[in-house]
Scaffold this active site. Structure first.
Site, PDB file in Angstrom:
ATOM      1  N   PRO A   1      35.840  37.917  39.840  1.00 46.10           N
ATOM      2  CA  PRO A   1      36.624  39.120  39.527  1.00 46.10           C
ATOM      3  C   PRO A   1      35.721  40.299  39.158  1.00 46.10           C
ATOM      4  O   PRO A   1      35.996  41.443  39.523  1.00 46.10           O
ATOM      5  CB  PRO A   1      37.483  38.689  38.333  1.00 46.10           C
ATOM      6  CG  PRO A   1      37.594  37.207  38.477  1.00 46.10           C
ATOM      7  CD  PRO A   1      36.277  36.749  39.059  1.00 46.10           C
ATOM      8  N   TYR A   2      34.622  40.043  38.461  1.00 41.68           N
ATOM      9  CA  TYR A   2      33.683  41.098  38.091  1.00 41.68           C
ATOM     10  C   TYR A   2      33.104  41.754  39.348  1.00 41.68           C
ATOM     11  O   TYR A   2      33.114  42.983  39.480  1.00 41.68           O
ATOM     12  CB  TYR A   2      32.565  40.517  37.229  1.00 41.68           C
ATOM     13  CG  TYR A   2      31.460  41.504  36.931  1.00 41.68           C
ATOM     14  CD1 TYR A   2      31.651  42.530  36.009  1.00 41.68           C
ATOM     15  CD2 TYR A   2      30.233  41.421  37.572  1.00 41.68           C
ATOM     16  CE1 TYR A   2      30.651  43.453  35.739  1.00 41.68           C
ATOM     17  CE2 TYR A   2      29.224  42.330  37.305  1.00 41.68           C
ATOM     18  CZ  TYR A   2      29.434  43.342  36.393  1.00 41.68           C
ATOM     19  OH  TYR A   2      28.436  44.250  36.145  1.00 41.68           O
ATOM     20  N   GLY A   3      32.602  40.951  40.269  1.00 44.67           N
ATOM     21  CA  GLY A   3      32.032  41.477  41.509  1.00 44.67           C
ATOM     22  C   GLY A   3      33.063  42.240  42.325  1.00 44.67           C
ATOM     23  O   GLY A   3      32.765  43.299  42.892  1.00 44.67           O
TER      24      GLY A   3
ATOM     25  N   SER B   1      35.695  43.791  41.132  1.00 43.17           N
ATOM     26  CA  SER B   1      35.991  45.062  40.460  1.00 43.17           C
ATOM     27  C   SER B   1      34.907  46.103  40.759  1.00 43.17           C
ATOM     28  O   SER B   1      35.205  47.293  40.896  1.00 43.17           O
ATOM     29  CB  SER B   1      36.131  44.863  38.945  1.00 43.17           C
ATOM     30  OG  SER B   1      34.887  44.592  38.337  1.00 43.17           O
TER      31      SER B   1
END
Length: 183
Positions: free
Chosen positions: A16-18, A20
């Site tokens: 999810p971080y990547g 975003s």
């Protein structure tokens, strides 16, 4: 993923971080293209240095080693990162303001080399004169195994040569943590 990672490399986030970050880049590019908003995108690779957030790996490693607590490593510790001294990142930001002529471009900011988590732990053990108590836990499926920035474009447009080393950033963070926690 082929290393080093170029600005033109195919992006396929697995966290999810990547995702975003990629969505953020798409928004920036959209506003540049359709609203003529002058933009630059910088892809930062594992930035370390003084006042790093306490929930970040390097901060935790140093704090736990100083306090003789266990250090949790995800996987076997052979995963690598391009550890970037925050002072180099700041230098690029300042140069980008001064140059102000690369609107719409994307640049990787890193050191251009990779170092394993295990090697970071060994370095900390040597600098602190303590032996780490390592606990290896299952690697998170969404964690990238290896990162390394291709900084060719950054060198070309910003005459970038990392002035500050990873080791300098680690030493600065050690001193900060010692003073912050009165160690």
């Amino acid at each position: 993923v082929d290393l080093p990672i170029k600005e033109t490399s195919f992006l396929n986030p697995i966290s999810p971080y990547g995702l975003s970050k990629l969505i953020g880049e798409n928004y920036v590019n959209f506003y540049n293209k359709y609203y003529n908003l002058p933009t630059l995108i910088f892809r930062l690779f594992t930035v370390i240095g003084v006042r790093q957030r306490p929930d970040m790996g390097l901060h935790k490693f140093i704090f736990n080693l100083l306090n003789e607590k266990k250090i949790q490593i995800f996987g076997d510790g052979n995963q690598t990162r391009d550890w970037s001294n925050v002072k180099n990142v700041v230098d690029v930001f300042i140069k980008s303001i001064e140059k102000n002529n690369m609107i719409g471009e994307t640049f990787n900011i890193g050191h251009g080399k990779k170092t394993s988590v295990n090697d970071i732990i060994k370095m900390l053990e040597e600098k602190l004169g303590k032996k780490a108590k390592i606990i290896n836990v299952e690697k998170n499926a969404s964690e990238v195994a290896n990162t390394q920035a291709d900084i060719t474009k950054l060198r070309k447009y910003f005459e970038y040569i990392p002035k500050y080393s990873m080791e300098d950033a680690i030493e600065n963070e050690i001193e900060f943590i010692k003073s912050w926690y009165n160690k």
